[in-house]
Design a protein around this motif. Structure first.
Motif, PDB file in Angstrom:
ATOM      1  N   LEU A 135       0.834  -1.207   0.000  1.00 16.60           N
ATOM      2  CA  LEU A 135       0.000   0.000   0.000  1.00 16.60           C
ATOM      3  C   LEU A 135       0.866   1.254   0.000  1.00 16.60           C
ATOM      4  O   LEU A 135       0.549   2.237  -0.683  1.00 16.60           O
ATOM      5  CB  LEU A 135      -0.931  -0.006   1.211  1.00 16.60           C
ATOM      6  CG  LEU A 135      -2.128  -0.961   1.127  1.00 16.60           C
ATOM      7  CD1 LEU A 135      -2.821  -1.082   2.475  1.00 16.60           C
ATOM      8  CD2 LEU A 135      -3.117  -0.465   0.070  1.00 16.60           C
ATOM      9  N   SER A 136       1.952   1.226   0.758  1.00 16.88           N
ATOM     10  CA  SER A 136       2.857   2.374   0.774  1.00 16.88           C
ATOM     11  C   SER A 136       3.490   2.592  -0.594  1.00 16.88           C
ATOM     12  O   SER A 136       3.551   3.727  -1.102  1.00 16.88           O
ATOM     13  CB  SER A 136       3.947   2.159   1.830  1.00 16.88           C
ATOM     14  OG  SER A 136       4.885   3.211   1.811  1.00 16.88           O
ATOM     15  N   ASP A 137       3.943   1.504  -1.215  1.00 14.78           N
ATOM     16  CA  ASP A 137       4.567   1.618  -2.534  1.00 14.78           C
ATOM     17  C   ASP A 137       3.553   2.042  -3.600  1.00 14.78           C
ATOM     18  O   ASP A 137       3.889   2.798  -4.525  1.00 14.78           O
ATOM     19  CB  ASP A 137       5.213   0.286  -2.927  1.00 14.78           C
ATOM     20  CG  ASP A 137       6.446  -0.032  -2.087  1.00 14.78           C
ATOM     21  OD1 ASP A 137       6.965   0.894  -1.438  1.00 14.78           O
ATOM     22  OD2 ASP A 137       6.877  -1.203  -2.072  1.00 14.78           O
ATOM     23  N   LEU A 138       2.318   1.557  -3.490  1.00 13.85           N
ATOM     24  CA  LEU A 138       1.284   1.963  -4.441  1.00 13.85           C
ATOM     25  C   LEU A 138       0.956   3.446  -4.288  1.00 13.85           C
ATOM     26  O   LEU A 138       0.740   4.151  -5.278  1.00 13.85           O
ATOM     27  CB  LEU A 138       0.016   1.130  -4.221  1.00 13.85           C
ATOM     28  CG  LEU A 138       0.067  -0.321  -4.700  1.00 13.85           C
ATOM     29  CD1 LEU A 138      -1.134  -1.096  -4.182  1.00 13.85           C
ATOM     30  CD2 LEU A 138       0.129  -0.398  -6.228  1.00 13.85           C
ATOM     31  N   SER A 139       0.926   3.911  -3.046  1.00 19.96           N
ATOM     32  CA  SER A 139       0.684   5.334  -2.813  1.00 19.96           C
ATOM     33  C   SER A 139       1.800   6.177  -3.421  1.00 19.96           C
ATOM     34  O   SER A 139       1.541   7.226  -4.031  1.00 19.96           O
ATOM     35  CB  SER A 139       0.572   5.597  -1.309  1.00 19.96           C
ATOM     36  OG  SER A 139       0.364   6.970  -1.049  1.00 19.96           O
ATOM     37  N   ASN A 140       3.035   5.721  -3.257  1.00 18.46           N
ATOM     38  CA  ASN A 140       4.165   6.446  -3.854  1.00 18.46           C
ATOM     39  C   ASN A 140       4.096   6.427  -5.376  1.00 18.46           C
ATOM     40  O   ASN A 140       4.416   7.421  -6.036  1.00 18.46           O
ATOM     41  CB  ASN A 140       5.482   5.836  -3.388  1.00 18.46           C
ATOM     42  CG  ASN A 140       5.730   6.059  -1.906  1.00 18.46           C
ATOM     43  OD1 ASN A 140       5.111   6.915  -1.284  1.00 18.46           O
ATOM     44  ND2 ASN A 140       6.629   5.275  -1.325  1.00 18.46           N
ATOM     45  N   ALA A 141       3.692   5.277  -5.934  1.00 15.32           N
ATOM     46  CA  ALA A 141       3.566   5.173  -7.393  1.00 15.32           C
ATOM     47  C   ALA A 141       2.490   6.124  -7.901  1.00 15.32           C
ATOM     48  O   ALA A 141       2.655   6.783  -8.936  1.00 15.32           O
ATOM     49  CB  ALA A 141       3.236   3.738  -7.794  1.00 15.32           C
ATOM     50  N   LEU A 142       1.395   6.203  -7.161  1.00 11.75           N
ATOM     51  CA  LEU A 142       0.308   7.104  -7.548  1.00 11.75           C
ATOM     52  C   LEU A 142       0.795   8.550  -7.539  1.00 11.75           C
ATOM     53  O   LEU A 142       0.525   9.312  -8.474  1.00 11.75           O
ATOM     54  CB  LEU A 142      -0.868   6.932  -6.593  1.00 11.75           C
ATOM     55  CG  LEU A 142      -2.167   7.661  -6.952  1.00 11.75           C
ATOM     56  CD1 LEU A 142      -2.737   7.117  -8.252  1.00 11.75           C
ATOM     57  CD2 LEU A 142      -3.185   7.512  -5.827  1.00 11.75           C
ATOM     58  N   GLY A 143       1.534   8.920  -6.493  1.00 12.81           N
ATOM     59  CA  GLY A 143       2.072  10.270  -6.427  1.00 12.81           C
ATOM     60  C   GLY A 143       3.071  10.551  -7.529  1.00 12.81           C
ATOM     61  O   GLY A 143       3.112  11.660  -8.083  1.00 12.81           O
ATOM     62  N   ASN A 144       3.871   9.544  -7.885  1.00 16.25           N
ATOM     63  CA  ASN A 144       4.871   9.725  -8.940  1.00 16.25           C
ATOM     64  C   ASN A 144       4.200   9.935 -10.291  1.00 16.25           C
ATOM     65  O   ASN A 144       4.598  10.819 -11.066  1.00 16.25           O
ATOM     66  CB  ASN A 144       5.782   8.500  -9.002  1.00 16.25           C
ATOM     67  CG  ASN A 144       7.030   8.737  -9.826  1.00 16.25           C
ATOM     68  OD1 ASN A 144       7.928   9.453  -9.413  1.00 16.25           O
ATOM     69  ND2 ASN A 144       7.077   8.138 -11.010  1.00 16.25           N
ATOM     70  N   VAL A 145       3.180   9.142 -10.592  1.00 17.78           N
ATOM     71  CA  VAL A 145       2.461   9.305 -11.856  1.00 17.78           C
ATOM     72  C   VAL A 145       1.763  10.664 -11.898  1.00 17.78           C
ATOM     73  O   VAL A 145       1.728  11.339 -12.933  1.00 17.78           O
ATOM     74  CB  VAL A 145       1.441   8.165 -12.059  1.00 17.78           C
ATOM     75  CG1 VAL A 145       0.584   8.421 -13.299  1.00 17.78           C
ATOM     76  CG2 VAL A 145       2.161   6.825 -12.202  1.00 17.78           C
ATOM     77  N   LEU A 146       1.221  11.074 -10.758  1.00 19.27           N
ATOM     78  CA  LEU A 146       0.575  12.382 -10.690  1.00 19.27           C
ATOM     79  C   LEU A 146       1.582  13.501 -10.963  1.00 19.27           C
ATOM     80  O   LEU A 146       1.263  14.485 -11.638  1.00 19.27           O
ATOM     81  CB  LEU A 146      -0.059  12.576  -9.314  1.00 19.27           C
ATOM     82  CG  LEU A 146      -0.826  13.893  -9.097  1.00 19.27           C
ATOM     83  CD1 LEU A 146      -1.958  14.029 -10.104  1.00 19.27           C
ATOM     84  CD2 LEU A 146      -1.362  13.976  -7.676  1.00 19.27           C
ATOM     85  N   THR A 147       2.797  13.350 -10.450  1.00 21.98           N
ATOM     86  CA  THR A 147       3.844  14.342 -10.708  1.00 21.98           C
ATOM     87  C   THR A 147       4.165  14.416 -12.199  1.00 21.98           C
ATOM     88  O   THR A 147       4.297  15.513 -12.767  1.00 21.98           O
ATOM     89  CB  THR A 147       5.119  13.997  -9.918  1.00 21.98           C
ATOM     90  OG1 THR A 147       4.828  14.021  -8.514  1.00 21.98           O
ATOM     91  CG2 THR A 147       6.231  14.990 -10.215  1.00 21.98           C
ATOM     92  N   VAL A 148       4.288  13.253 -12.835  1.00 22.08           N
ATOM     93  CA  VAL A 148       4.557  13.228 -14.281  1.00 22.08           C
ATOM     94  C   VAL A 148       3.423  13.909 -15.034  1.00 22.08           C
ATOM     95  O   VAL A 148       3.644  14.685 -15.980  1.00 22.08           O
ATOM     96  CB  VAL A 148       4.747  11.778 -14.770  1.00 22.08           C
ATOM     97  CG1 VAL A 148       4.875  11.730 -16.291  1.00 22.08           C
ATOM     98  CG2 VAL A 148       5.986  11.157 -14.126  1.00 22.08           C
ATOM     99  N   ARG A 149       2.188  13.656 -14.597  1.00 25.64           N
ATOM    100  CA  ARG A 149       1.030  14.291 -15.243  1.00 25.64           C
ATOM    101  C   ARG A 149       1.048  15.802 -15.062  1.00 25.64           C
ATOM    102  O   ARG A 149       0.652  16.555 -15.966  1.00 25.64           O
ATOM    103  CB  ARG A 149      -0.276  13.734 -14.680  1.00 25.64           C
ATOM    104  CG  ARG A 149      -0.658  12.355 -15.163  1.00 25.64           C
ATOM    105  CD  ARG A 149      -2.097  12.032 -14.770  1.00 25.64           C
ATOM    106  NE  ARG A 149      -3.043  12.808 -15.551  1.00 25.64           N
ATOM    107  CZ  ARG A 149      -4.365  12.825 -15.320  1.00 25.64           C
ATOM    108  NH1 ARG A 149      -4.861  12.124 -14.311  1.00 25.64           N
ATOM    109  NH2 ARG A 149      -5.165  13.548 -16.070  1.00 25.64           N
TER     110      ARG A 149
END
Length: 438
Positions: free
Chosen positions: A355-369
């Motif tokens: 869950l922690s890694d998925l949250s980080n992945a979500l934030g990373n994709v949002l940053t790219v967007r």
């Protein structure tokens, strides 16, 4: 004064030809709508027209480039939006999998759904623009960015470059993204450090992701910042029917205690320096009453549950973990949930990590967007400026070369009248020849 017949004929013919040429020019101007038909009509204006026409053509190409760039980036943004929705669905799946009422069979059903999400993700990250150009392969537009080696393990075949499109005289805008930046270079843990349970743990302790209190203090901690929290459980001296759990903070590099400097391992049956309280803060800094020299690494974490003797949780700097590996680790946890309280704690720790890694992945994709959105906004702004320039060029060209129809029609009618008079007078001149009287 005597005037030769040939002179009369030459003058009349010359005038007639001049008027016919003028009339032909006016006719051509009226049919084309332009007052400058050849550079000889106005050399300076003709040069200016050529310059503006070339500039207008370049601006039209910039406008075409902007449209193509915007289309490509919008497709990338739409794809990243789908990836974000996928991550959120996997987060929901992981949370639901933590329900204690679910047995191994139900968790395997969750894994079947996860497998589908994984394949969907693999398709999204290999999306093309419809012309064979991959969205997330960096500069290598014709190279498939991700290939799978085994489940949860992929190889990135692209690079970190970005394809550039010229959208104005002074701006080349990047339109492609590096798949490694978007889906692989994702910090695990809390982005600064990561906590993890040890596979040999036998208790029910569940570690939190931790929190950074002072980033400078953490950065100044002894490299390579490889620490662990170790637990000891001994009978309570005040009540033999109870136990007391204590813990130590250990530097794995030097095998010494951060709290009192003791060499690890300690003597068997020795209590550790701090008393464990379930859910309480475990702070990596000197606490009141401790005799060691002042130290502070600027981080803290907590543990819930009942750690057993020898249980440990590691604390290390965050590293990159890709989204595919995160899904692979979650799948492994769902297929091997363990049993009993120890297995349940291990499974919950795995879920928390996922869950922690998925949250980080979500934030990373949002940053790219967000970066992508900023470039899309810039492209829109530059395109608006380009359209304004095109309009200005069109107005300037109109002023230089467009015909004033009212004036041209009036001149055409006047010249027609003059031409008719010239024809009639020339016909009369022809009658003056002496040959008519022979």
């Amino acid at each position: 004064m005597r005037i030769a017949t040939t002179t009369l004929f030459n003058i009349g013919s010359g005038n007639l030809q001049r008027h016919i040429a003028d009339q032909a020019k006016l006719q051509n101007q009226l049919s084309t709508g332009r007052k400058i038909l050849t550079p000889a009509d106005d050399p300076i204006a003709s040069a200016r027209i050529l310059d503006i026409t070339q500039a207008k053509s370049i601006q039209e190409q910039y406008s075409t480039n902007s449209t193509a760039a915007d289309s490509f980036m919008r497709l990338s943004d739409s794809t990243l939006d789908q990836v974000m929705n996928l991550i959120q669905n996997v987060q929901e799946l992981a949370v639901s999998a933590g329900n204690p009422a679910l047995g191994p069979a139900e968790k395997k059903m969750k894994d079947a759904e996860l497998q589908g999400r994984y394949q969907e993700l693999l398709g999204l990250v290999n999306t093309t623009d419809g012309q064979g150009n991959y969205l997330f392969s960096g500069y290598k537009g014709d190279v498939r960015p991700f290939t799978e080696t085994t489940f949860g393990q992929v190889v990135y075949n692209g690079d970190d470059g970005q394809r550039l499109v010229q959208i104005s005289d002074g701006r080349q805008i990047p339109i492609s993204e590096s798949g490694a930046d978007a889906f692989q270079r994702i910090k695990n843990g809390n982005g600064t450090f990561v906590t993890a349970y040890t596979a040999t743990n036998t208790g029910t302790g569940i570690v939190s992701p931790g929190e950074v209190l002072n980033s400078t203090a953490w950065a100044n901690a002894p490299a390579p910042r490889d620490f662990k929290v170790a637990f000891q459980v001994l009978p309570d001296p005040l009540d033999p029917n109870k136990t007391v759990t204590t813990y130590d903070l250990i530097n794995n590099t030097t095998n010494t205690s951060l709290i009192d400097g003791a060499t690890i391992p300690r003597a068997a049956g020795t209590a550790f320096p701090r008393t464990y309280t379930e859910g309480g803060d475990i702070i990596f800094a000197k606490q009141t009453g401790e005799t060691a020299a002042a130290w502070d690494f600027g981080v803290k974490l907590s543990v819930k549950g009942a750690p057993a003797v020898g249980d440990q949780f590691t604390v290390k700097p965050s590293s990159n973990v890709d989204l595919f590996a995160t899904l692979g680790a979650l799948s492994s946890a769902l297929n091997n949930p363990g049993s009993g309280s120890t297995g349940g704690a291990a499974f919950q720790n795995q879920l928390n990590t996922a869950l922690s890694d998925l949250s980080n992945a979500l934030g990373n994709v949002l940053t790219v967007r967000s970066y992508l959105g900023a470039r899309m906004k810039e492209t829109e702004s530059v395109n608006d400026t380009t359209e304004d320039l095109k309009l200005q060029h069109a107005k300037t060209l109109s002023g230089l070369q467009d015909l004033d129809y009212a004036s041209a029609i009036s001149e055409f009618a006047q010249n027609q009248m003059v031409l008719d008079a010239a024809r009639k007078s020339f016909a009369q001149v022809q009658e003056l020849s002496l040959f008519k009287y022979i």
